[in-house]
Scaffold this active site. Structure first.
Site, PDB file in Angstrom:
ATOM      1  N   LYS A 100      20.800  25.102  10.875  1.00  0.00           N
ATOM      2  CA  LYS A 100      19.823  24.272  10.173  1.00  0.00           C
ATOM      3  C   LYS A 100      19.166  25.114   9.087  1.00  0.00           C
ATOM      4  O   LYS A 100      18.525  26.120   9.369  1.00  0.00           O
ATOM      5  CB  LYS A 100      18.774  23.742  11.145  1.00  0.00           C
ATOM      6  CG  LYS A 100      17.734  22.840  10.496  1.00  0.00           C
ATOM      7  CD  LYS A 100      16.758  22.315  11.538  1.00  0.00           C
ATOM      8  CE  LYS A 100      15.704  21.426  10.912  1.00  0.00           C
ATOM      9  NZ  LYS A 100      14.725  20.945  11.917  1.00  0.00           N
TER      10      LYS A 100
ATOM     11  N   LYS B 138      23.080  21.080   9.373  1.00  0.00           N
ATOM     12  CA  LYS B 138      22.054  20.272   8.706  1.00  0.00           C
ATOM     13  C   LYS B 138      21.438  21.085   7.574  1.00  0.00           C
ATOM     14  O   LYS B 138      20.983  22.206   7.830  1.00  0.00           O
ATOM     15  CB  LYS B 138      20.971  19.861   9.708  1.00  0.00           C
ATOM     16  CG  LYS B 138      19.856  19.020   9.098  1.00  0.00           C
ATOM     17  CD  LYS B 138      18.786  18.702  10.127  1.00  0.00           C
ATOM     18  CE  LYS B 138      17.687  17.842   9.489  1.00  0.00           C
ATOM     19  NZ  LYS B 138      16.577  17.575  10.422  1.00  0.00           N
TER      20      LYS B 138
END
Length: 331
Positions: free
Chosen positions: A201, A254
């Site tokens: 992320k 992400k």
């Protein structure tokens, strides 16, 4: 052999031919739809920066779940917007927390629907960070303290599993978070509940609309000390490897759109199901350009999501999920 013996256009001559040789496909089974739930009654409020995405109170959730279910979407990702925030994000792991209430509501009415619970503290803390904040006297500044944060995240995961969550999805990026959550779930009797780790992320500029939606903007500093530097790929492989060793059942990248190479790298290095999160700004940019008439929304979205699948994603978290199913049904 080369042209004219080899003619690549032979396999593009008709729609049926193109379908026959298509290498990458997209189906409703690939999709997870994010939902924002909040306290109160009678609430269905469109998020200004995310057209078509709403905050729902529990009494208005039926209309959304009925539509999701009728489309054949089998999984939702729950984000909670609490009425109470404090320094430790205690409403994240409260029995009557909004995510816990929404999970029970969904599982009672749609028992076959997979509930994926986002496991983080940022929406629930008054400072907007994903862990415990302490003052570092040596540096003269506030810092996010990793290890005490793990205890709160583990409590949150267990409370979500007790409420009926089918998958725990920790998004905090603390070191050791998968291991701490796995141990807590196992100790509480939830060995069967998988962890969908936000393994890679990034500290991305693509989260802006989501932070408006979740009311989770940091009140000081940024998240660059725990989320990843967008310049790094090898670090992402190390992050994913640590999560695999700690017991993750899914890996995630992400955002997705600017990180296709990272998706590909994880696909080549690990054999767990791989999730790509088509995040809020990726959604909002397409919506804004389509509203201006600058792009064909359907064509752009389908191409974008196919690109994520082609890069190696097995599962897509996307705010376009409902639209995608309708488009797929159109053919």
């Amino acid at each position: 052999m080369n042209f004219p013996i080899v003619r690549h256009r032979r396999l593009r001559a008709s729609r049926a031919m193109r379908n026959l040789v298509r290498e990458t496909s997209l189906s409703v089974n690939d999709l997870i739809y994010p939902l924002f739930v909040t306290h109160g009654t009678g609430i269905k409020e469109e998020i200004p920066s995310m057209p078509g995405v709403f905050h729902y109170s529990l009494d208005r959730l039926e209309e959304e779940l009925a539509e999701i279910n009728s489309l054949g979407i089998q999984a939702v990702l729950l984000f909670g917007v609490p009425e109470h925030k404090d320094a430790e994000g205690t409403s994240a792991f409260a029995e009557d927390g909004i995510v816990q209430q929404a999970t029970r509501w969904i599982k009672q009415r749609y028992p076959e629907m997979l509930v994926v619970a986002d496991t983080c503290l940022c929406q629930f803390t008054d400072h907007g960070h994903c862990g415990v904040v302490v003052q570092d006297a040596a540096r003269g500044q506030a810092v996010i303290d990793n290890d005490p944060s793990l205890e709160l995240l583990a409590r949150t995961a267990v409370s979500q599993a007790k409420a009926g969550a089918d998958i725990i999805a920790p998004s905090n990026m603390m070191d050791g978070f998968v291991g701490a959550i796995r141990a807590a779930l196992d100790e509480a009797g939830f060995e069967h509940v998988p962890i969908m780790s936000y393994s890679v992320k990034y500290a991305s500029a693509f989260y802006g609309p989501f932070r408006d939606a979740a009311h989770s903007t940091p009140q000081f500093g940024d998240r660059k000390t725990y989320q990843m530097d967008p310049a790094n790929v090898r670090e992402g492989i190390r992050e994913a490897e640590a999560d695999v060793m700690e017991g993750a059942d899914f890996l995630m990248v992400k955002p997705a759109l600017a990180y296709m190479d990272v998706i590909k790298a994880l696909k080549e290095n690990f054999d767990l199901p791989l999730v790509a999160y088509n995040v809020s700004a990726e959604y909002s940019m397409v919506k804004a350009a389509a509203e201006k008439g600058w792009i064909d929304e359907k064509a752009v979205v389908m191409e974008m999501l196919l690109g994520m699948k082609r890069a190696g994603a097995d599962i897509l978290i996307t705010y376009f999920a409902k639209d995608v199913v309708r488009w797929l049904k159109e053919g």
